[in-house]
Design a protein around this motif. Structure first.
Motif, mmCIF file in Angstrom:
data_model
loop_
_atom_site.group_PDB
_atom_site.id
_atom_site.type_symbol
_atom_site.label_atom_id
_atom_site.label_comp_id
_atom_site.label_asym_id
_atom_site.label_seq_id
_atom_site.Cartn_x
_atom_site.Cartn_y
_atom_site.Cartn_z
ATOM 1 N N GLY A 20 0.807 -1.215 0.000
ATOM 2 C CA GLY A 20 0.000 0.000 0.000
ATOM 3 C C GLY A 20 0.837 1.259 0.000
ATOM 4 O O GLY A 20 2.038 1.229 0.294
ATOM 5 N N SER A 21 0.210 2.352 -0.316
ATOM 6 C CA SER A 21 0.876 3.664 -0.326
ATOM 7 C C SER A 21 -0.178 4.755 -0.213
ATOM 8 O O SER A 21 -1.371 4.529 -0.477
ATOM 9 C CB SER A 21 1.681 3.888 -1.611
ATOM 10 N N ALA A 22 0.282 5.940 0.152
ATOM 11 C CA ALA A 22 -0.565 7.136 0.143
ATOM 12 C C ALA A 22 0.213 8.267 -0.521
ATOM 13 O O ALA A 22 1.448 8.319 -0.432
ATOM 14 C CB ALA A 22 -0.973 7.531 1.559
ATOM 15 N N VAL A 23 -0.504 9.144 -1.184
ATOM 16 C CA VAL A 23 0.078 10.345 -1.780
ATOM 17 C C VAL A 23 -0.647 11.555 -1.202
ATOM 18 O O VAL A 23 -1.886 11.608 -1.209
ATOM 19 C CB VAL A 23 -0.048 10.333 -3.321
ATOM 20 N N GLU A 24 0.141 12.488 -0.702
ATOM 21 C CA GLU A 24 -0.426 13.710 -0.121
ATOM 22 C C GLU A 24 0.147 14.923 -0.845
ATOM 23 O O GLU A 24 1.368 15.041 -1.007
ATOM 24 C CB GLU A 24 -0.109 13.795 1.370
ATOM 25 N N VAL A 25 -0.726 15.806 -1.277
ATOM 26 C CA VAL A 25 -0.326 17.025 -1.984
ATOM 27 C C VAL A 25 -0.794 18.229 -1.167
ATOM 28 O O VAL A 25 -1.992 18.362 -0.883
ATOM 29 C CB VAL A 25 -0.932 17.079 -3.406
ATOM 30 N N VAL A 26 0.146 19.075 -0.783
ATOM 31 C CA VAL A 26 -0.159 20.307 -0.051
ATOM 32 C C VAL A 26 -0.050 21.465 -1.032
ATOM 33 O O VAL A 26 1.000 21.665 -1.658
ATOM 34 C CB VAL A 26 0.806 20.511 1.134
ATOM 35 N N MET A 27 -1.130 22.222 -1.172
ATOM 36 C CA MET A 27 -1.159 23.354 -2.090
ATOM 37 C C MET A 27 -0.559 24.598 -1.435
ATOM 38 O O MET A 27 -0.427 24.662 -0.199
ATOM 39 C CB MET A 27 -2.591 23.630 -2.537
ATOM 40 N N THR A 28 -0.198 25.557 -2.230
ATOM 41 C CA THR A 28 0.403 26.784 -1.689
ATOM 42 C C THR A 28 -0.586 27.570 -0.826
ATOM 43 O O THR A 28 -0.170 28.362 0.032
ATOM 44 C CB THR A 28 0.903 27.678 -2.833
ATOM 45 N N ASP A 29 -1.896 27.346 -1.023
ATOM 46 C CA ASP A 29 -2.881 28.020 -0.180
ATOM 47 C C ASP A 29 -3.177 27.247 1.102
ATOM 48 O O ASP A 29 -4.069 27.614 1.867
ATOM 49 C CB ASP A 29 -4.177 28.272 -0.958
ATOM 50 N N GLY A 30 -2.442 26.146 1.339
ATOM 51 C CA GLY A 30 -2.607 25.360 2.545
ATOM 52 C C GLY A 30 -3.575 24.199 2.415
ATOM 53 O O GLY A 30 -3.663 23.355 3.328
ATOM 54 N N THR A 31 -4.294 24.109 1.318
ATOM 55 C CA THR A 31 -5.213 22.996 1.105
ATOM 56 C C THR A 31 -4.440 21.691 0.972
ATOM 57 O O THR A 31 -3.387 21.648 0.327
ATOM 58 C CB THR A 31 -6.057 23.219 -0.166
ATOM 59 N N VAL A 32 -4.959 20.624 1.577
ATOM 60 C CA VAL A 32 -4.305 19.319 1.540
ATOM 61 C C VAL A 32 -5.211 18.328 0.807
ATOM 62 O O VAL A 32 -6.402 18.201 1.128
ATOM 63 C CB VAL A 32 -4.002 18.797 2.959
ATOM 64 N N HIS A 33 -4.624 17.635 -0.162
ATOM 65 C CA HIS A 33 -5.330 16.584 -0.889
ATOM 66 C C HIS A 33 -4.592 15.270 -0.658
ATOM 67 O O HIS A 33 -3.365 15.220 -0.792
ATOM 68 C CB HIS A 33 -5.388 16.898 -2.383
#
Length: 442
Positions: free
Chosen positions: A370-383
């Motif tokens: 398994g794995s997870a991918v996390e993307v943090v945007m410059t506006d602080g939003t986390v996906h």
């Protein structure tokens, strides 16, 4: 740990495998895996290492217009099958069984004039042996040794021995001599050398030759696995031979094997799957909109695929960073996702991706990949998207139409003139009186 039985482990494996019933569904599933392996083999011709292998086969001591030595034929087909990184993978053993077992079984079956059902039975048995040995080798083995190369000879020998009709004693001899040829080191990863393809080819060839010799009474060590100077003692410092016969009453290990939807190292696939989900939300975002990208995974994926700068097509297939950047940006990962232009396009995003080894993925491996991918945007939003397994695993299998479509695409890539007809012939192997000819040299 040592086995509890006084019966040598290879003999236990032979008895277990020969006694196992194969239903019509099992044979049909085996035919799908054969289709997948053959498509990889024929697609692998259209590659730099594939062309070199075909030159070796055509211009070296073996001519395709003359009788082709069975062991060399298995080597050629096995190596071709493992080039494009789209061949199958058995998670619990970390072995690619198809690229070893199918070529070995095919080479012997064509020589012996075997029927489709007999061939498929041999494939089931070969998958069983190579994966069961791999289930016991332990993680320390995998850090140095390539499990497909080291465990593969047991599976190719078992498949060949079955097609040759060897009795139990002769099959144990074949496994003993095949296991003594176990080898294959990960050192090629540092330079992207072509050695990995040779691993699959040699493992296929070793089993064929060991079985052919056993048919002539050539003996092998009966305790090649658990003996004091055997495989586990030599190469498996944290191995557990009791795992080799674990869950013996379960389904065939072939049924528990995964098929790859994407042409990269299987360790990248759960993260690719997660990144493709995120692409649906982030496909309009530019590189300046993203602050950070993190991949959470398990130790083996980190050890093999933590590669922020991929300098070749093959290195990119073993780069979590490149694969995730491509999936996030393009929304797909294809055979064309690793060339010079693709690496240049993905470079900026890939170089900033951090890979971490964390639970639950670290402790779940190798049972679950398994794995997870996390993307943090410059506006602080986390996906964030996470996977306990990947597309193509038994929990999320490719359906037969998907397997056929994948196979036809690979065969078209390899220049096969009538891929649909060949795919249909391979699917029909459970009822076939003979195997179809493969256009390996076409």
């Amino acid at each position: 740990m040592t086995p509890t039985s006084d019966i040598p482990l290879t003999r236990q494996l032979v008895r277990h495998t020969r006694a196992k019933a194969a239903s019509s569904d099992d044979l049909a599933m085996a035919a799908l895996f054969v289709l997948d392996a053959v498509a990889n083999m024929l697609g692998g011709r259209n590659s730099e290492p594939g062309r070199k292998l075909l030159r070796w086969a055509g211009n070296g001591p073996h001519k395709p217009t003359a009788p082709f030595d069975t062991g060399a034929h298995a080597l050629l087909m096995g190596a071709l099958t493992h080039i494009l990184e789209t061949d199958d993978l058995h998670r619990a053993s970390v072995v690619h069984p198809g690229c070893v077992v199918v070529p070995a079984a095919w080479a012997v079956a064509m020589r012996e004039g075997s029927t489709g059902p007999d061939f498929l039975r041999a494939v089931l048995e070969g998958f069983e042996l190579t994966t069961r040995v791999g289930m016991g080798v332990g993680p320390a083995h995998y850090r140095i040794w390539h499990n497909t190369a080291t465990c593969g000879p047991y599976g190719s020998a078992m498949a060949a021995a079955t097609l040759l009709g060897l009795d139990e004693d002769a099959t144990v001899d074949a496994l003993g001599n095949a296991g003594s040829q176990s080898s294959g080191l990960w050192e090629f990863l540092d330079t992207g050398a072509m050695t990995k393809h040779l691993h699959a080819g040699h493992a296929a060839q070793a089993g064929v030759q060991a079985a052919d010799l056993a048919a002539l009474g050539f003996t092998g060590p009966p305790k090649i696995l658990e003996g004091p100077r055997g495989f586990f003692a030599a190469a498996c410092p944290d191995g557990d031979v009791t795992q080799v016969m674990s869950r013996a009453d379960g389904p065939w290990q072939l049924v528990l094997t995964s098929m790859k939807p994407w042409p990269s190292c299987r360790h990248t696939h759960p993260a690719i799957d997660a990144a493709l989900e995120l692409h649906q939300t982030l496909h309009h975002a530019g590189p300046d909109d993203i602050h950070a990208i993190t991949v959470e995974t398990y130790r083996a994926a980190f050890d093999v695929c933590d590669r922020p700068h991929a300098n070749s097509e093959y290195e990119a297939k073993f780069s979590l960073q490149h694969c995730i950047a491509t999936a996030l940006h393009d929304g797909d990962v294809t055979l064309g996702s690793f060339d010079d232009a693709a690496r240049l396009k993905a470079h900026r995003m890939a170089s900033g991706i951090e890979v971490k080894v964390v639970d639950p993925y670290a402790s779940a491996y190798p049972r679950d990949w398994g794995s997870a991918v996390e993307v943090v945007m410059t506006d602080g939003t986390v996906h964030r998207a996470a996977r306990d397994c990947a597309k193509g695993d038994p929990e999320a299998p490719l359906m037969p139409p998907d397997v056929v479509a994948k196979a036809i695409g690979l065969m078209e890539f390899g220049g096969v003139a009538e891929p649909q007809a060949l795919a249909e012939a391979l699917i029909a192997l459970p009822l076939a009186e003979a195997l179809p000819e493969l256009p390996v040299f076409a």
